[in-house]
Design a protein around this motif. Structure first.
Motif, PDB file in Angstrom:
ATOM      1  N   ILE A 291      19.157  21.398   3.708  1.00 42.71           N
ATOM      2  CA  ILE A 291      17.717  21.534   3.477  1.00 42.71           C
ATOM      3  C   ILE A 291      17.507  21.479   1.968  1.00 42.71           C
ATOM      4  CG2 ILE A 291      15.742  23.098   3.643  1.00 42.71           C
ATOM      5  CD1 ILE A 291      17.042  24.214   6.208  1.00 42.71           C
ATOM      6  N   VAL A 292      16.573  20.650   1.525  1.00 42.16           N
ATOM      7  CA  VAL A 292      16.276  20.534   0.099  1.00 42.16           C
ATOM      8  C   VAL A 292      14.781  20.746  -0.110  1.00 42.16           C
ATOM      9  CG1 VAL A 292      18.165  18.883  -0.254  1.00 42.16           C
ATOM     10  CG2 VAL A 292      15.850  18.028   0.189  1.00 42.16           C
ATOM     11  N   VAL A 293      14.391  20.934  -1.344  1.00 39.76           N
ATOM     12  CA  VAL A 293      12.975  21.015  -1.671  1.00 39.76           C
ATOM     13  C   VAL A 293      12.507  19.646  -2.152  1.00 39.76           C
ATOM     14  CG1 VAL A 293      11.281  21.969  -3.281  1.00 39.76           C
ATOM     15  CG2 VAL A 293      12.945  23.468  -2.190  1.00 39.76           C
ATOM     16  N   GLY A 294      11.484  19.131  -1.503  1.00 42.09           N
ATOM     17  CA  GLY A 294      10.947  17.830  -1.872  1.00 42.09           C
ATOM     18  C   GLY A 294       9.690  17.551  -1.087  1.00 42.09           C
ATOM     19  N   ASP A 295       9.191  16.322  -1.218  1.00 44.58           N
ATOM     20  CA  ASP A 295       8.026  15.879  -0.458  1.00 44.58           C
ATOM     21  C   ASP A 295       8.542  15.263   0.848  1.00 44.58           C
ATOM     22  OD1 ASP A 295       6.021  13.901   0.544  1.00 44.58           O
ATOM     23  OD2 ASP A 295       4.857  14.661  -1.153  1.00 44.58           O
ATOM     24  N   GLU A 296       8.243  15.910   1.968  1.00 45.96           N
ATOM     25  CA  GLU A 296       8.826  15.483   3.243  1.00 45.96           C
ATOM     26  C   GLU A 296       8.468  14.040   3.599  1.00 45.96           C
ATOM     27  OE1 GLU A 296       9.409  17.053   7.826  1.00 45.96           O
ATOM     28  OE2 GLU A 296       7.882  17.987   6.560  1.00 45.96           O
TER      29      GLU A 296
ATOM     30  N   LEU B 259       0.830  -1.199   0.000  1.00 45.06           N
ATOM     31  CA  LEU B 259       0.000   0.000   0.000  1.00 45.06           C
ATOM     32  C   LEU B 259       0.870   1.256   0.000  1.00 45.06           C
ATOM     33  CD1 LEU B 259      -2.822  -1.064   2.483  1.00 45.06           C
ATOM     34  CD2 LEU B 259      -3.062  -0.636   0.022  1.00 45.06           C
ATOM     35  N   VAL B 260       1.941   1.222   0.791  1.00 44.21           N
ATOM     36  CA  VAL B 260       2.872   2.358   0.802  1.00 44.21           C
ATOM     37  C   VAL B 260       3.501   2.525  -0.573  1.00 44.21           C
ATOM     38  CG1 VAL B 260       5.094   3.177   1.703  1.00 44.21           C
ATOM     39  CG2 VAL B 260       3.384   2.256   3.273  1.00 44.21           C
ATOM     40  N   TYR B 261       3.952   1.412  -1.157  1.00 41.45           N
ATOM     41  CA  TYR B 261       4.590   1.456  -2.475  1.00 41.45           C
ATOM     42  C   TYR B 261       3.638   2.031  -3.523  1.00 41.45           C
ATOM     43  CZ  TYR B 261       6.941  -0.218  -6.703  1.00 41.45           C
ATOM     44  OH  TYR B 261       7.551  -0.289  -7.927  1.00 41.45           O
ATOM     45  N   SER B 262       2.390   1.613  -3.482  1.00 39.43           N
ATOM     46  CA  SER B 262       1.400   2.112  -4.434  1.00 39.43           C
ATOM     47  C   SER B 262       1.150   3.600  -4.224  1.00 39.43           C
ATOM     48  CB  SER B 262       0.089   1.331  -4.255  1.00 39.43           C
ATOM     49  OG  SER B 262      -0.924   1.866  -5.071  1.00 39.43           O
ATOM     50  N   ARG B 263       1.021   4.011  -2.969  1.00 38.51           N
ATOM     51  CA  ARG B 263       0.755   5.416  -2.661  1.00 38.51           C
ATOM     52  C   ARG B 263       1.907   6.312  -3.103  1.00 38.51           C
ATOM     53  NH1 ARG B 263      -0.218   4.763   2.330  1.00 38.51           N
ATOM     54  NH2 ARG B 263       1.692   5.579   3.239  1.00 38.51           N
ATOM     55  N   LEU B 264       3.134   5.820  -2.964  1.00 38.73           N
ATOM     56  CA  LEU B 264       4.299   6.613  -3.363  1.00 38.73           C
ATOM     57  C   LEU B 264       4.315   6.873  -4.865  1.00 38.73           C
ATOM     58  CD1 LEU B 264       7.066   4.926  -1.183  1.00 38.73           C
ATOM     59  CD2 LEU B 264       6.023   7.169  -0.829  1.00 38.73           C
ATOM     60  N   GLY B 265       3.660   6.025  -5.623  1.00 36.95           N
ATOM     61  CA  GLY B 265       3.610   6.207  -7.066  1.00 36.95           C
ATOM     62  C   GLY B 265       2.468   7.087  -7.531  1.00 36.95           C
ATOM     63  N   ARG B 266       1.403   7.193  -6.713  1.00 33.48           N
ATOM     64  CA  ARG B 266       0.198   7.894  -7.160  1.00 33.48           C
ATOM     65  C   ARG B 266      -0.001   9.265  -6.524  1.00 33.48           C
ATOM     66  NH1 ARG B 266      -2.475   3.587  -5.195  1.00 33.48           N
ATOM     67  NH2 ARG B 266      -3.776   5.060  -4.087  1.00 33.48           N
ATOM     68  N   SER B 267       0.472   9.426  -5.285  1.00 37.59           N
ATOM     69  CA  SER B 267       0.203  10.667  -4.556  1.00 37.59           C
ATOM     70  C   SER B 267       0.867  11.859  -5.240  1.00 37.59           C
ATOM     71  CB  SER B 267       0.733  10.570  -3.116  1.00 37.59           C
ATOM     72  OG  SER B 267       0.124   9.498  -2.443  1.00 37.59           O
ATOM     73  N   ALA B 268       0.184  12.985  -5.192  1.00 40.79           N
ATOM     74  CA  ALA B 268       0.780  14.221  -5.703  1.00 40.79           C
ATOM     75  C   ALA B 268       1.943  14.624  -4.809  1.00 40.79           C
ATOM     76  CB  ALA B 268      -0.270  15.337  -5.732  1.00 40.79           C
ATOM     77  N   LEU B 269       3.015  15.129  -5.431  1.00 40.00           N
ATOM     78  CA  LEU B 269       4.161  15.607  -4.659  1.00 40.00           C
ATOM     79  C   LEU B 269       3.784  16.904  -3.946  1.00 40.00           C
ATOM     80  CD1 LEU B 269       7.165  15.119  -7.128  1.00 40.00           C
ATOM     81  CD2 LEU B 269       6.732  13.850  -5.034  1.00 40.00           C
ATOM     82  N   ARG B 270       4.074  16.965  -2.652  1.00 41.18           N
ATOM     83  CA  ARG B 270       3.860  18.188  -1.887  1.00 41.18           C
ATOM     84  C   ARG B 270       5.232  18.799  -1.630  1.00 41.18           C
ATOM     85  NH1 ARG B 270      -0.583  16.126   2.629  1.00 41.18           N
ATOM     86  NH2 ARG B 270      -2.185  15.473   1.133  1.00 41.18           N
ATOM     87  N   LEU B 271       5.654  19.661  -2.523  1.00 36.25           N
ATOM     88  CA  LEU B 271       7.010  20.206  -2.453  1.00 36.25           C
ATOM     89  C   LEU B 271       7.106  21.310  -1.409  1.00 36.25           C
ATOM     90  CD1 LEU B 271       7.911  20.319  -6.251  1.00 36.25           C
ATOM     91  CD2 LEU B 271       8.464  18.555  -4.569  1.00 36.25           C
ATOM     92  N   GLN B 272       8.134  21.205  -0.575  1.00 38.98           N
ATOM     93  CA  GLN B 272       8.377  22.180   0.476  1.00 38.98           C
ATOM     94  C   GLN B 272       9.828  22.013   0.927  1.00 38.98           C
ATOM     95  OE1 GLN B 272       5.461  20.088   3.038  1.00 38.98           O
ATOM     96  NE2 GLN B 272       7.043  20.146   4.617  1.00 38.98           N
TER      97      GLN B 272
END
Length: 198
Positions: free
Chosen positions: A73-78, A23-36
């Protein structure tokens, strides 16, 4: 009868973990990136504290020595980047449990082209590089479940997260002499505060 009940319980636990990991693997492929802006130092410190507490509870006689360089510090999905560190650091602890003490090193370099390079090294069991191509596939394992627990999905999840961030991952190892996992994030992951901690 007790033996069969234990076998059923163990199998059910493994199946539950497998479903959770899928489920985690699937979610990592589908979820929108929340960049911060993501503080990589804080993520690593948080996970290290959790792993130290777990180790103290489960294997109080075992010592883990950490060497962690200042991280940027980088910009990415935390949440996604937390999965990367969680998998890599958990693996480093898990596969070095036979070493005393476990030595785990986290390093960071800024490349000439602006790319971020992170590395996680351990002094554990390592693996044969002839099988390195299997590492990042779903259900691929280089060690049996009887040796080390796991579902074979963690590194596939790491690769998926990094691909979504336009990064990459690879590994180097020698049997019995530990492993190094290296991953990159592109220069576009710059944040207003890109430098390491002073």
């Amino acid at each position: 009868t007790v033996h069969y009940l234990k076998t059923i319980a163990t199998s059910a636990k493994r199946m539950s973990q497998l479903i959770d990991d899928l489920l985690v693997y699937s979610r990592l492929g589908r979820s929108a990136l929340r960049l911060q802006p993501v503080d990589m130092q804080s993520l690593v410190d948080e996970i290290r504290s959790m792993l130290d507490a777990t180790n103290a509870h489960d294997r109080p006689e075992h010592r883990i020595e950490w060497r962690i360089q200042p991280l940027p510090i980088v910009v990415g999905d935390e949440n996604m980047l937390r999965q990367v560190w969680l998998n890599l650091l958990t693996n480093a602890v898990k596969y070095s449990t036979g070493s005393e003490p476990s030595k785990i090193e986290v390093t960071y370099q800024r490349q000439d082209d602006g790319e971020y390079l992170f590395q996680v090294r351990d002094n554990g069991v390592g693996f044969d590089m002839a099988y390195a191509g299997k590492l990042f596939g779903v259900f691929q394992r280089l060690h049996s479940v009887s040796e080390f627990e796991g579902t074979g999905i963690g590194l596939a999840s790491v690769r998926r997260v990094l691909a979504r961030h336009h990064g990459r991952i690879w590994a180097d190892a020698t049997p019995g002499q530990g492993a190094t996992f290296s991953f990159t994030l592109p220069a576009s992951a710059d944040s207003p505060s890109t430098g390491p901690r002073p």
